[in-house]
Design a protein around this motif. Sequence first.
Motif, PDB file in Angstrom:
ATOM      1  N   ASP A 258       0.811  -1.211   0.000  1.00 26.31           N
ATOM      2  CA  ASP A 258       0.000   0.000   0.000  1.00 26.31           C
ATOM      3  C   ASP A 258       0.850   1.270   0.000  1.00 26.31           C
ATOM      4  OD1 ASP A 258      -2.274  -1.565   0.040  1.00 26.31           O
ATOM      5  OD2 ASP A 258      -2.505  -1.452   2.223  1.00 26.31           O
ATOM      6  N   TYR A 259       2.176   1.109   0.069  1.00 28.81           N
ATOM      7  CA  TYR A 259       3.085   2.253   0.133  1.00 28.81           C
ATOM      8  C   TYR A 259       4.020   2.237  -1.063  1.00 28.81           C
ATOM      9  CZ  TYR A 259       1.539   2.550   4.994  1.00 28.81           C
ATOM     10  OH  TYR A 259       0.780   2.652   6.133  1.00 28.81           O
ATOM     11  N   GLU A 260       4.539   3.385  -1.401  1.00 26.01           N
ATOM     12  CA  GLU A 260       5.415   3.489  -2.570  1.00 26.01           C
ATOM     13  C   GLU A 260       6.829   3.002  -2.284  1.00 26.01           C
ATOM     14  OE1 GLU A 260       6.697   8.189  -1.969  1.00 26.01           O
ATOM     15  OE2 GLU A 260       5.248   7.629  -3.532  1.00 26.01           O
ATOM     16  N   SER A 261       7.204   2.904  -1.011  1.00 23.56           N
ATOM     17  CA  SER A 261       8.564   2.480  -0.677  1.00 23.56           C
ATOM     18  C   SER A 261       8.629   2.048   0.784  1.00 23.56           C
ATOM     19  CB  SER A 261       9.553   3.625  -0.891  1.00 23.56           C
ATOM     20  OG  SER A 261       9.299   4.678   0.032  1.00 23.56           O
ATOM     21  N   ARG A 262       9.730   1.366   1.146  1.00 17.89           N
ATOM     22  CA  ARG A 262       9.964   1.021   2.549  1.00 17.89           C
ATOM     23  C   ARG A 262      10.050   2.283   3.394  1.00 17.89           C
ATOM     24  NH1 ARG A 262      13.749  -2.864   0.347  1.00 17.89           N
ATOM     25  NH2 ARG A 262      13.040  -5.002   0.719  1.00 17.89           N
TER      26      ARG A 262
ATOM     27  N   ALA B 182       8.600   5.014   3.000  1.00 17.68           N
ATOM     28  CA  ALA B 182       7.284   5.634   3.201  1.00 17.68           C
ATOM     29  C   ALA B 182       6.567   5.014   4.396  1.00 17.68           C
ATOM     30  CB  ALA B 182       6.439   5.502   1.945  1.00 17.68           C
ATOM     31  N   TYR B 183       6.522   3.673   4.462  1.00 14.35           N
ATOM     32  CA  TYR B 183       5.805   3.094   5.602  1.00 14.35           C
ATOM     33  C   TYR B 183       6.620   3.201   6.882  1.00 14.35           C
ATOM     34  CZ  TYR B 183       8.114  -1.516   4.537  1.00 14.35           C
ATOM     35  OH  TYR B 183       8.987  -2.542   4.290  1.00 14.35           O
ATOM     36  N   GLU B 184       7.941   3.203   6.781  1.00 15.25           N
ATOM     37  CA  GLU B 184       8.734   3.361   7.995  1.00 15.25           C
ATOM     38  C   GLU B 184       8.605   4.777   8.567  1.00 15.25           C
ATOM     39  OE1 GLU B 184      12.749   2.040   7.678  1.00 15.25           O
ATOM     40  OE2 GLU B 184      12.183  -0.059   7.425  1.00 15.25           O
ATOM     41  N   THR B 185       8.410   5.756   7.712  1.00 11.08           N
ATOM     42  CA  THR B 185       8.178   7.120   8.198  1.00 11.08           C
ATOM     43  C   THR B 185       6.901   7.176   9.027  1.00 11.08           C
ATOM     44  OG1 THR B 185       9.368   8.122   6.354  1.00 11.08           O
ATOM     45  CG2 THR B 185       7.766   9.505   7.502  1.00 11.08           C
ATOM     46  N   GLU B 186       5.877   6.475   8.567  1.00 13.41           N
ATOM     47  CA  GLU B 186       4.616   6.428   9.302  1.00 13.41           C
ATOM     48  C   GLU B 186       4.784   5.663  10.611  1.00 13.41           C
ATOM     49  OE1 GLU B 186       0.192   4.743   8.323  1.00 13.41           O
ATOM     50  OE2 GLU B 186       1.220   5.874   6.738  1.00 13.41           O
ATOM     51  N   ILE B 187       5.527   4.567  10.561  1.00 11.82           N
ATOM     52  CA  ILE B 187       5.790   3.793  11.773  1.00 11.82           C
ATOM     53  C   ILE B 187       6.566   4.641  12.776  1.00 11.82           C
ATOM     54  CG2 ILE B 187       7.054   1.830  12.731  1.00 11.82           C
ATOM     55  CD1 ILE B 187       6.452   0.366  10.071  1.00 11.82           C
ATOM     56  N   ARG B 188       7.587   5.345  12.303  1.00 15.28           N
ATOM     57  CA  ARG B 188       8.401   6.159  13.204  1.00 15.28           C
ATOM     58  C   ARG B 188       7.559   7.206  13.918  1.00 15.28           C
ATOM     59  NH1 ARG B 188      13.256   9.456  10.640  1.00 15.28           N
ATOM     60  NH2 ARG B 188      11.500  10.749   9.960  1.00 15.28           N
ATOM     61  N   ALA B 189       6.638   7.820  13.207  1.00 13.29           N
ATOM     62  CA  ALA B 189       5.768   8.809  13.828  1.00 13.29           C
ATOM     63  C   ALA B 189       4.939   8.189  14.953  1.00 13.29           C
ATOM     64  CB  ALA B 189       4.863   9.440  12.777  1.00 13.29           C
ATOM     65  N   GLU B 190       4.459   6.964  14.718  1.00 17.68           N
ATOM     66  CA  GLU B 190       3.681   6.275  15.741  1.00 17.68           C
ATOM     67  C   GLU B 190       4.547   5.921  16.947  1.00 17.68           C
ATOM     68  OE1 GLU B 190       0.265   4.489  17.481  1.00 17.68           O
ATOM     69  OE2 GLU B 190       0.534   5.932  15.843  1.00 17.68           O
ATOM     70  N   LEU B 191       5.774   5.477  16.700  1.00 16.29           N
ATOM     71  CA  LEU B 191       6.690   5.146  17.791  1.00 16.29           C
ATOM     72  C   LEU B 191       7.010   6.387  18.622  1.00 16.29           C
ATOM     73  CD1 LEU B 191       9.217   2.808  15.928  1.00 16.29           C
ATOM     74  CD2 LEU B 191       7.220   2.136  17.274  1.00 16.29           C
ATOM     75  N   GLU B 192       7.257   7.491  17.945  1.00 14.79           N
ATOM     76  CA  GLU B 192       7.580   8.730  18.653  1.00 14.79           C
ATOM     77  C   GLU B 192       6.382   9.219  19.464  1.00 14.79           C
ATOM     78  OE1 GLU B 192       8.867  11.219  15.454  1.00 14.79           O
ATOM     79  OE2 GLU B 192      10.896  10.366  15.417  1.00 14.79           O
TER      80      GLU B 192
END
Length: 207
Positions: A64-68, A70-80
Motif C-alpha cells: 500500500d506504500y510506494e517504498s519502505r 514511506a511506511y517506515e516514516t509512518e511507523i516512526r511517527a507512531e513510535l515517537e
Amino acid sequence: MARLRIAVFASGQGTNFQAVVHAASQDQLEGASLELLVCDKPEAPVVERAKRAGIDTFLFRPRDYESREAYETEIRAELERRGIGLIVLAGYMRIITSVLVEPYAGRMINIHPALLPSFPGINGIGQALDYGVKVTGVTVHFVDGGMDTGPIIAQRTVEVEDDDTEETLALRIHAAEQQLLPWVVRRIAAGAVTLQGKHVTITKEEM
C-alpha cells in the motif's frame, strides 16, 4: 529512571512476542512496558496474540506504500507519539532502512536463530544443518542496517543431534529464543547493557 516503553515488530506466529508478553505479565522486565505490536501482515497469528494480551497494534501492508521509507516514516511517527524507547524485532521479515535504524541506533534489537556471525540471513537453522555443525544456537544483537551484522548482545548454544531435521532442531532453537530474548530485554530495561562500537558489555546476572 523513566519506564522503558517497548514496541515489538513481528510478521508470523509470534512465539517470541508471546515470550515478551509473558515476561511483562510476570513483572520480569524491570518495569518496562510492552506498548505496541508492529506487523506487516494483518492476518498473521501474532496479531491475535496481541489482541488477547490487550496490546495495541500498528498493522500495515507494504504494497500500500510506494517504498519502505514511506511506511517506515509512518511507523516512526507512531513510535515517537508513544515514546517508544526500544524496538524488538522478533521474526519481522522486512529489511529495516535508515528511517528507523538511525533514530533508534542502540535502541533496536533483533533475534536470529543461529550463532552469528555464522549463518546470517534467512533460514539460519537450515543453513546450520546443511553445513553440518555440531553446535548452533540463537543470537540477540543490535540492528545496524546490515544483514544480521550488528553488535552481538547475547547468545545461547543449542547442540545439533545426529538425527535432527530442520523441524526438530527448530523446536529447541525456538525454546532457546523464548528464554534469551526476554532476558536481554530485562537487562536493557535495567540499564545493564552498554554498547561501545562493536562491543557490548552486560552487568552480570544469573540467567
